[in-house]
Every structure is written in structure tokens, then in C-alpha cells.
Design a protein around this motif. Structure first.
Motif, PDB file in Angstrom:
ATOM      1  N   THR A  99       0.892  -1.167   0.000  1.00 28.87           N
ATOM      2  CA  THR A  99       0.000   0.000   0.000  1.00 28.87           C
ATOM      3  C   THR A  99       0.919   1.203   0.000  1.00 28.87           C
ATOM      4  O   THR A  99       1.832   1.290   0.822  1.00 28.87           O
ATOM      5  CB  THR A  99      -0.920   0.026   1.223  1.00 28.87           C
ATOM      6  OG1 THR A  99      -1.813  -1.086   1.162  1.00 28.87           O
ATOM      7  CG2 THR A  99      -1.735   1.308   1.280  1.00 28.87           C
ATOM      8  N   THR A 100       0.682   2.108  -0.938  1.00 24.70           N
ATOM      9  CA  THR A 100       1.569   3.236  -1.129  1.00 24.70           C
ATOM     10  C   THR A 100       0.772   4.529  -1.116  1.00 24.70           C
ATOM     11  O   THR A 100      -0.244   4.649  -1.802  1.00 24.70           O
ATOM     12  CB  THR A 100       2.335   3.083  -2.464  1.00 24.70           C
ATOM     13  OG1 THR A 100       3.014   1.815  -2.441  1.00 24.70           O
ATOM     14  CG2 THR A 100       3.347   4.188  -2.667  1.00 24.70           C
ATOM     15  N   PHE A 101       1.246   5.477  -0.306  1.00 22.82           N
ATOM     16  CA  PHE A 101       0.618   6.786  -0.184  1.00 22.82           C
ATOM     17  C   PHE A 101       1.502   7.829  -0.847  1.00 22.82           C
ATOM     18  O   PHE A 101       2.702   7.873  -0.591  1.00 22.82           O
ATOM     19  CB  PHE A 101       0.421   7.159   1.289  1.00 22.82           C
ATOM     20  CG  PHE A 101      -0.522   6.248   2.021  1.00 22.82           C
ATOM     21  CD1 PHE A 101      -1.870   6.546   2.102  1.00 22.82           C
ATOM     22  CD2 PHE A 101      -0.055   5.100   2.643  1.00 22.82           C
ATOM     23  CE1 PHE A 101      -2.741   5.706   2.775  1.00 22.82           C
ATOM     24  CE2 PHE A 101      -0.917   4.252   3.321  1.00 22.82           C
ATOM     25  CZ  PHE A 101      -2.261   4.559   3.385  1.00 22.82           C
ATOM     26  N   PHE A 102       0.899   8.683  -1.655  1.00 25.24           N
ATOM     27  CA  PHE A 102       1.585   9.795  -2.298  1.00 25.24           C
ATOM     28  C   PHE A 102       1.130  11.053  -1.562  1.00 25.24           C
ATOM     29  O   PHE A 102      -0.053  11.414  -1.639  1.00 25.24           O
ATOM     30  CB  PHE A 102       1.221   9.865  -3.782  1.00 25.24           C
ATOM     31  CG  PHE A 102       1.654   8.645  -4.547  1.00 25.24           C
ATOM     32  CD1 PHE A 102       2.830   8.657  -5.275  1.00 25.24           C
ATOM     33  CD2 PHE A 102       0.907   7.475  -4.518  1.00 25.24           C
ATOM     34  CE1 PHE A 102       3.246   7.529  -5.974  1.00 25.24           C
ATOM     35  CE2 PHE A 102       1.315   6.343  -5.215  1.00 25.24           C
ATOM     36  CZ  PHE A 102       2.488   6.370  -5.939  1.00 25.24           C
ATOM     37  N   VAL A 103       2.052  11.691  -0.847  1.00 24.66           N
ATOM     38  CA  VAL A 103       1.703  12.795   0.044  1.00 24.66           C
ATOM     39  C   VAL A 103       2.253  14.107  -0.514  1.00 24.66           C
ATOM     40  O   VAL A 103       3.453  14.218  -0.795  1.00 24.66           O
ATOM     41  CB  VAL A 103       2.246  12.539   1.467  1.00 24.66           C
ATOM     42  CG1 VAL A 103       1.827  13.654   2.416  1.00 24.66           C
ATOM     43  CG2 VAL A 103       1.766  11.183   1.986  1.00 24.66           C
ATOM     44  N   LYS A 104       1.366  15.093  -0.652  1.00 18.55           N
ATOM     45  CA  LYS A 104       1.744  16.391  -1.204  1.00 18.55           C
ATOM     46  C   LYS A 104       2.582  17.187  -0.203  1.00 18.55           C
ATOM     47  O   LYS A 104       2.638  16.853   0.980  1.00 18.55           O
ATOM     48  CB  LYS A 104       0.490  17.183  -1.591  1.00 18.55           C
ATOM     49  CG  LYS A 104      -0.309  16.491  -2.679  1.00 18.55           C
ATOM     50  CD  LYS A 104      -1.451  17.281  -3.254  1.00 18.55           C
ATOM     51  CE  LYS A 104      -2.257  18.109  -2.317  1.00 18.55           C
ATOM     52  NZ  LYS A 104      -3.414  18.748  -2.950  1.00 18.55           N
ATOM     53  N   ARG A 105       3.184  18.246  -0.696  1.00 30.38           N
ATOM     54  CA  ARG A 105       4.045  19.110   0.116  1.00 30.38           C
ATOM     55  C   ARG A 105       3.332  19.653   1.354  1.00 30.38           C
ATOM     56  O   ARG A 105       3.960  19.887   2.374  1.00 30.38           O
ATOM     57  CB  ARG A 105       4.559  20.278  -0.720  1.00 30.38           C
ATOM     58  CG  ARG A 105       5.472  19.863  -1.837  1.00 30.38           C
ATOM     59  CD  ARG A 105       5.845  21.046  -2.728  1.00 30.38           C
ATOM     60  NE  ARG A 105       6.457  20.597  -3.953  1.00 30.38           N
ATOM     61  CZ  ARG A 105       7.750  20.363  -4.110  1.00 30.38           C
ATOM     62  NH1 ARG A 105       8.571  20.540  -3.107  1.00 30.38           N
ATOM     63  NH2 ARG A 105       8.217  19.951  -5.264  1.00 30.38           N
ATOM     64  N   ASP A 106       2.017  19.839   1.267  1.00 33.56           N
ATOM     65  CA  ASP A 106       1.275  20.388   2.401  1.00 33.56           C
ATOM     66  C   ASP A 106       0.851  19.309   3.400  1.00 33.56           C
ATOM     67  O   ASP A 106       0.173  19.586   4.379  1.00 33.56           O
ATOM     68  CB  ASP A 106       0.074  21.196   1.920  1.00 33.56           C
ATOM     69  CG  ASP A 106      -0.996  20.349   1.235  1.00 33.56           C
ATOM     70  OD1 ASP A 106      -0.854  19.102   1.158  1.00 33.56           O
ATOM     71  OD2 ASP A 106      -1.992  20.931   0.762  1.00 33.56           O
ATOM     72  N   GLY A 107       1.236  18.054   3.131  1.00 31.77           N
ATOM     73  CA  GLY A 107       0.931  16.966   4.055  1.00 31.77           C
ATOM     74  C   GLY A 107      -0.356  16.219   3.759  1.00 31.77           C
ATOM     75  O   GLY A 107      -0.672  15.249   4.455  1.00 31.77           O
ATOM     76  N   THR A 108      -1.088  16.635   2.750  1.00 31.04           N
ATOM     77  CA  THR A 108      -2.321  15.920   2.415  1.00 31.04           C
ATOM     78  C   THR A 108      -2.010  14.751   1.484  1.00 31.04           C
ATOM     79  O   THR A 108      -1.098  14.820   0.663  1.00 31.04           O
ATOM     80  CB  THR A 108      -3.369  16.844   1.741  1.00 31.04           C
ATOM     81  OG1 THR A 108      -2.802  17.395   0.553  1.00 31.04           O
ATOM     82  CG2 THR A 108      -3.796  17.955   2.675  1.00 31.04           C
ATOM     83  N   ILE A 109      -2.769  13.704   1.640  1.00 37.59           N
ATOM     84  CA  ILE A 109      -2.582  12.523   0.798  1.00 37.59           C
ATOM     85  C   ILE A 109      -3.232  12.795  -0.557  1.00 37.59           C
ATOM     86  O   ILE A 109      -4.433  13.037  -0.639  1.00 37.59           O
ATOM     87  CB  ILE A 109      -3.182  11.265   1.457  1.00 37.59           C
ATOM     88  CG1 ILE A 109      -2.436  10.957   2.760  1.00 37.59           C
ATOM     89  CG2 ILE A 109      -3.112  10.073   0.497  1.00 37.59           C
ATOM     90  CD1 ILE A 109      -3.069   9.865   3.597  1.00 37.59           C
ATOM     91  N   ARG A 110      -2.417  12.783  -1.589  1.00 40.83           N
ATOM     92  CA  ARG A 110      -2.894  13.017  -2.953  1.00 40.83           C
ATOM     93  C   ARG A 110      -3.515  11.753  -3.524  1.00 40.83           C
ATOM     94  O   ARG A 110      -4.502  11.791  -4.233  1.00 40.83           O
ATOM     95  CB  ARG A 110      -1.753  13.472  -3.854  1.00 40.83           C
ATOM     96  CG  ARG A 110      -2.181  13.721  -5.280  1.00 40.83           C
ATOM     97  CD  ARG A 110      -0.998  13.952  -6.210  1.00 40.83           C
ATOM     98  NE  ARG A 110      -1.494  14.067  -7.565  1.00 40.83           N
ATOM     99  CZ  ARG A 110      -1.831  13.044  -8.339  1.00 40.83           C
ATOM    100  NH1 ARG A 110      -1.723  11.816  -7.909  1.00 40.83           N
ATOM    101  NH2 ARG A 110      -2.277  13.235  -9.563  1.00 40.83           N
ATOM    102  N   GLN A 111      -2.897  10.618  -3.179  1.00 40.82           N
ATOM    103  CA  GLN A 111      -3.327   9.361  -3.781  1.00 40.82           C
ATOM    104  C   GLN A 111      -2.873   8.194  -2.912  1.00 40.82           C
ATOM    105  O   GLN A 111      -1.875   8.274  -2.213  1.00 40.82           O
ATOM    106  CB  GLN A 111      -2.693   9.253  -5.165  1.00 40.82           C
ATOM    107  CG  GLN A 111      -3.120   8.057  -5.943  1.00 40.82           C
ATOM    108  CD  GLN A 111      -2.588   8.127  -7.367  1.00 40.82           C
ATOM    109  OE1 GLN A 111      -1.875   9.044  -7.742  1.00 40.82           O
ATOM    110  NE2 GLN A 111      -2.930   7.144  -8.156  1.00 40.82           N
ATOM    111  N   ARG A 112      -3.614   7.116  -3.011  1.00 39.67           N
ATOM    112  CA  ARG A 112      -3.271   5.862  -2.333  1.00 39.67           C
ATOM    113  C   ARG A 112      -3.414   4.753  -3.361  1.00 39.67           C
ATOM    114  O   ARG A 112      -4.438   4.678  -4.054  1.00 39.67           O
ATOM    115  CB  ARG A 112      -4.237   5.649  -1.170  1.00 39.67           C
ATOM    116  CG  ARG A 112      -4.143   4.294  -0.530  1.00 39.67           C
ATOM    117  CD  ARG A 112      -5.286   4.109   0.443  1.00 39.67           C
ATOM    118  NE  ARG A 112      -5.328   2.741   0.880  1.00 39.67           N
ATOM    119  CZ  ARG A 112      -5.554   2.368   2.115  1.00 39.67           C
ATOM    120  NH1 ARG A 112      -5.796   3.256   3.040  1.00 39.67           N
ATOM    121  NH2 ARG A 112      -5.567   1.099   2.436  1.00 39.67           N
ATOM    122  N   THR A 113      -2.408   3.904  -3.448  1.00 44.13           N
ATOM    123  CA  THR A 113      -2.492   2.763  -4.356  1.00 44.13           C
ATOM    124  C   THR A 113      -2.268   1.484  -3.562  1.00 44.13           C
ATOM    125  O   THR A 113      -1.602   1.485  -2.528  1.00 44.13           O
ATOM    126  CB  THR A 113      -1.457   2.844  -5.501  1.00 44.13           C
ATOM    127  OG1 THR A 113      -0.137   2.841  -4.945  1.00 44.13           O
ATOM    128  CG2 THR A 113      -1.658   4.095  -6.336  1.00 44.13           C
TER     129      THR A 113
END
Length: 118
Positions: A82-96
Motif C-alpha cells: 500500500t503506497t501513499f503519495f503525500v503532497k508538500r502540504d501533508g495531504t494525501i494526494r493518492q493511495r495505491t
């Protein structure tokens, strides 16, 4: 503003993880100069299992051990990887979840979008 980062959960016994980690390593090398960080969370029960895997497949970014599964449960990462892509502001952009080499281009696009996002 922080750095974009990827948080991935993996285990030595996970076949798709064995494919995803080197792919992430290549992308890390490509985008680290643009601020990309990656942290891999190993969920094996023993550190020996993780070390055995890493001896055969070096991982180019930090690895932390979550042998109790506490972090894995907190992030609700039931499937590996499970992989989380986290934006610079700390919000999760995407989860795969899962990984298939056929989707390498999609992984690259996800990373590029993450790095380019403000």
C-alpha cells in the motif's frame, strides 16, 4: 511548505513489493533532486526477514520496521504494498494498493504529478 513524499508499506514475503521497491528506487534517484522523499515501512514480524531481503535488493531510501503492525493499522494498509503519495502540504494526494509492472508508466506519472504539485 514541506517536501513531497511517498510512504509505502511492504514485506519480504510480498511478491508485488519485490517489484515495486526497485521501481520506487529508480524514481527516487530521478526525482530526489526535486525534493522527493520516500519512506518504506516494513511489516515483517522479524528484522531478520527484512534485512535478508534488503541484502539481496538494496533499498535506496529510509526503511522503518513496524513489526507490531501499529503504523500499518493506523494507515489502514491492509494490502501489500500500500503506497501513499503525500503532497508538500501533508495531504494525501493518492493511495495505491498492489503493484504490477504493466503500470510502471502510471507510477511514474503519479510521482511526477506529486513532485510538480504545490
Amino acid at each position: 511548505i514541506g517536501k513531497p513524499f511517498i510512504l509505502t508499506f511492504w514485506a519480504s514475503y510480498c511478491g508485488p513489493c519485490r517489484q515495486e521497491l526497485p521501481a520506487l528506487g529508480a524514481l527516487y534517484n530521478q526525482y530526489k533532486s526535486e525534493g522527493l522523499e520516500i519512506v518504506a515501512v516494513n511489516v515483517d514480524r522479524t528484522v531478520q526477514a527484512a534485512k535478508g531481503f534488503m541484502a539481496k535488493t538494496p533499498i535506496l531510501f529510509p526503511v522503518v520496521l513496524d513489526n507490531t503492525g501499529a503504523v500499518q493499522r493506523t494507515m489502514d494498509a491492509r494490502t501489500l504494498p500500500t503506497t501513499f503519495f503525500v503532497k508538500r502540504d501533508g495531504t494525501i494526494r493518492q493511495r495505491t494498493t498492489g503493484y504490477d509492472q504493466r503500470f510502471q508508466r502510471e507510477l511514474e506519472e503519479n510521482v511526477r504529478t506529486l513532485v510538480e504539485s504545490q
